[in-house]
Design a protein around this motif. Structure first.
Motif, PDB file in Angstrom:
ATOM      1  N   ARG A 333     -53.405   3.825 -40.393  1.00  0.00           N
ATOM      2  CA  ARG A 333     -52.794   2.655 -40.578  1.00  0.00           C
ATOM      3  C   ARG A 333     -53.850   1.511 -40.894  1.00  0.00           C
ATOM      4  O   ARG A 333     -53.667   0.430 -41.732  1.00  0.00           O
ATOM      5  N   ASN A 337     -54.498  -1.196 -44.345  1.00  0.00           N
ATOM      6  CA  ASN A 337     -54.879  -2.674 -44.312  1.00  0.00           C
ATOM      7  C   ASN A 337     -56.018  -2.567 -45.207  1.00  0.00           C
ATOM      8  O   ASN A 337     -56.066  -3.293 -46.198  1.00  0.00           O
ATOM      9  N   CYS A 340     -55.245  -2.338 -48.882  1.00  0.00           N
ATOM     10  CA  CYS A 340     -54.681  -3.784 -49.534  1.00  0.00           C
ATOM     11  C   CYS A 340     -55.920  -4.674 -49.594  1.00  0.00           C
ATOM     12  O   CYS A 340     -55.752  -5.441 -50.624  1.00  0.00           O
ATOM     13  N   PRO A 347     -48.602  -4.050 -50.088  1.00  0.00           N
ATOM     14  CA  PRO A 347     -48.400  -3.116 -48.802  1.00  0.00           C
ATOM     15  C   PRO A 347     -47.348  -1.906 -49.281  1.00  0.00           C
ATOM     16  O   PRO A 347     -47.584  -0.782 -48.566  1.00  0.00           O
ATOM     17  N   CYS A 390     -49.410  -2.941 -42.775  1.00  0.00           N
ATOM     18  CA  CYS A 390     -50.711  -3.107 -43.399  1.00  0.00           C
ATOM     19  C   CYS A 390     -51.059  -4.624 -43.056  1.00  0.00           C
ATOM     20  O   CYS A 390     -52.510  -4.797 -42.979  1.00  0.00           O
ATOM     21  N   TYR A 391     -50.234  -5.479 -42.625  1.00  0.00           N
ATOM     22  CA  TYR A 391     -50.911  -6.663 -42.278  1.00  0.00           C
ATOM     23  C   TYR A 391     -51.601  -6.838 -40.920  1.00  0.00           C
ATOM     24  O   TYR A 391     -52.845  -7.465 -40.737  1.00  0.00           O
ATOM     25  N   TRP A 392     -51.261  -6.128 -39.654  1.00  0.00           N
ATOM     26  CA  TRP A 392     -51.830  -6.358 -38.499  1.00  0.00           C
ATOM     27  C   TRP A 392     -52.997  -5.607 -38.553  1.00  0.00           C
ATOM     28  O   TRP A 392     -53.224  -4.189 -39.247  1.00  0.00           O
ATOM     29  N   ILE A 393     -54.050  -5.889 -38.245  1.00  0.00           N
ATOM     30  CA  ILE A 393     -55.520  -5.064 -38.359  1.00  0.00           C
ATOM     31  C   ILE A 393     -55.944  -4.614 -36.761  1.00  0.00           C
ATOM     32  O   ILE A 393     -56.100  -5.245 -36.000  1.00  0.00           O
TER      33      ILE A 393
END
Length: 409
Positions: A333, A337, A340, A347, A390-393
């Motif tokens: 996951r 990220n 992207c 995403p 993809c947003y949460w690191i």
């Protein structure tokens, strides 16, 4: 709708099926997912269920509006290896290049020494935690390469460990023979002789014992030439084994086009692939496997030709490239990220790259989507929309992971 009782039914879900043409993520809101005997039997709007849930399935649960996706597929890893190479990480930060480290006896050969020295059980014990980390992050199928043995016994040992990981964890494992990864020290300055050993001993033994699903090679200045790679691939074809290729990572040696010539399932890395290689991949249906973890760890500046892949319709997969030297990445996951941010994928492209296109890169047509008849590999996330993956690191977003409908613990 089948009359037989289902094994499980998940209600109140937001399904990213990755299947519906023209619909972003194949998204279905207020949806249900059902499975029986390890396969999906219903994936659609909840109001299309034709009976009361308690009469349809032995196990009924609510996702509470959570996002559900196909199980993630990590289609390029080297997770079976001995030791680590944290010292080389430090050397690179102090200015040494990947090629300099490799030519000084480090790099792949450092892992070869540690892997050869480990027993099969020791290698399994070292590798299982890495596989568990991927599973905890939503990976239900993983490709595992050899390539740190570089002799007959050690290459087969690595492949046996990969098979044992699948059996131990209950996940899907595709194995890839990567004996043409580097030149072993005992064959110094005798690359052609080592290629002949691969052709006459290692490849036939792996095929005979059913240990390899695919064959790979590292076609690069510091590894094997296109001519040597061709010899390996010709033998793989004679043995009925499909191929994939580490291509054009450090320079454009025409690796992508060579892979396409042999109908490779995928070509990987591809930072230096030119348009001729992209066109050849498109014509052959070869998947481009992008490896943003290595791009990040090596601090590369030239990304793969993403715009050309889009223009020519080349499917793009995303993988962790989990390995001890250039991508010690334990999260697919997080690779999404990175894809992207670093490679400018959307995403949706990234998630397709770890599901639909990753399955295609492994030649697996029974997974990668939430679709009736496919394997019931899926993940319930602590998220509402697919872009969040993809947003949460970092962080643990996977609430529940199921393989063939069976909950992973």
């Amino acid at each position: 709708m089948p009359n037989a009782q289902w094994d499980g039914l998940l209600l109140d879900a937001s399904l990213a099926t990755m299947d519906r043409a023209g619909v972003p993520y194949g998204l279905i809101e207020n949806a249900a997912l059902a499975w029986k005997d390890g396969a999906i039997v219903f994936a659609g709007a909840q109001h299309d269920l034709r009976d009361a849930p308690e009469r349809l399935a032995a196990e009924v649960a609510s996702a509470g509006g959570a996002l559900v996706t196909p199980g993630l597929i990590d289609c390029h890893t080297h997770l079976v290896f001995g030791g680590d190479r944290a010292d080389e990480f430090e050397r690179r930060l102090n200015g040494a290049s990947y090629e300099e480290i490799a030519r000084s006896g480090g790099g792949i050969l450092s892992s070869v020494r540690a892997t050869r020295a480990a027993s099969e059980d020791e290698l399994l014990a070292q590798s299982l935690p890495r596989a568990r980390a991927l599973l905890a992050d939503g990976v239900t199928t993983v490709e595992i390469k050899s390539g740190y043995g570089l002799d007959l016994d050690s290459e087969l040992k690595m492949l046996r460990v990969a098979r044992r990981i699948g059996a131990e964890l209950g996940i899907g494992v595709s194995t890839t023979l990567l004996a043409a990864h580097a030149l072993p020290p005992e064959f110094k300055d005798r690359a052609d002789d080592y290629v002949e050993l691969i052709r006459t001993q290692i490849l036939p033994a792996a095929a005979r014992e059913g240990l390899a699903d695919m064959v790979d090679a590292f076609c690069e200045r510091i590894a094997f030439s296109p001519a040597q790679t061709r010899r390996v691939f010709e033998r793989a074809r004679e043995l009925g084994l499909p191929v994939k290729l580490h291509a054009d990572q450090l320079s454009d040696l025409g690796g992508a086009a060579l892979a396409a010539e042999f109908g490779a399932r995928s070509a990987e890395h591809l930072e230096h692939t030119g348009e001729a290689g992209v066109r050849a991949m498109a014509a052959a249906g070869t998947v481009a496997v992008l490896l943003p973890g290595a791009f990040y760890a090596l601090r590369e500046t030239q990304p793969p030709p993403i715009a050309q892949f889009r223009e020519h319709g080349v499917a793009m997969a995303i993988a962790s490239d989990l390995n001890p030297g250039t991508s010690p990445l334990l999260s697919l996951r997080l690779a999404l990220n990175m894809a992207c941010i670093e490679l400018r994928l959307t995403p949706e492209e990234a998630l397709r790259g770890a599901t639909v296109h990753a399955a295609r890169a492994l030649g697996l047509d029974d997974r990668g989507m939430l679709k009736t008849g496919l394997r019931a590999d899926f993940v319930v996330w602590n998220a509402r929309h697919p872009a969040e993956l993809c947003y949460w690191i970092g962080g643990g977003l996977a609430r529940e992971v199921r393989v063939g409908g069976r909950a992973m613990r």
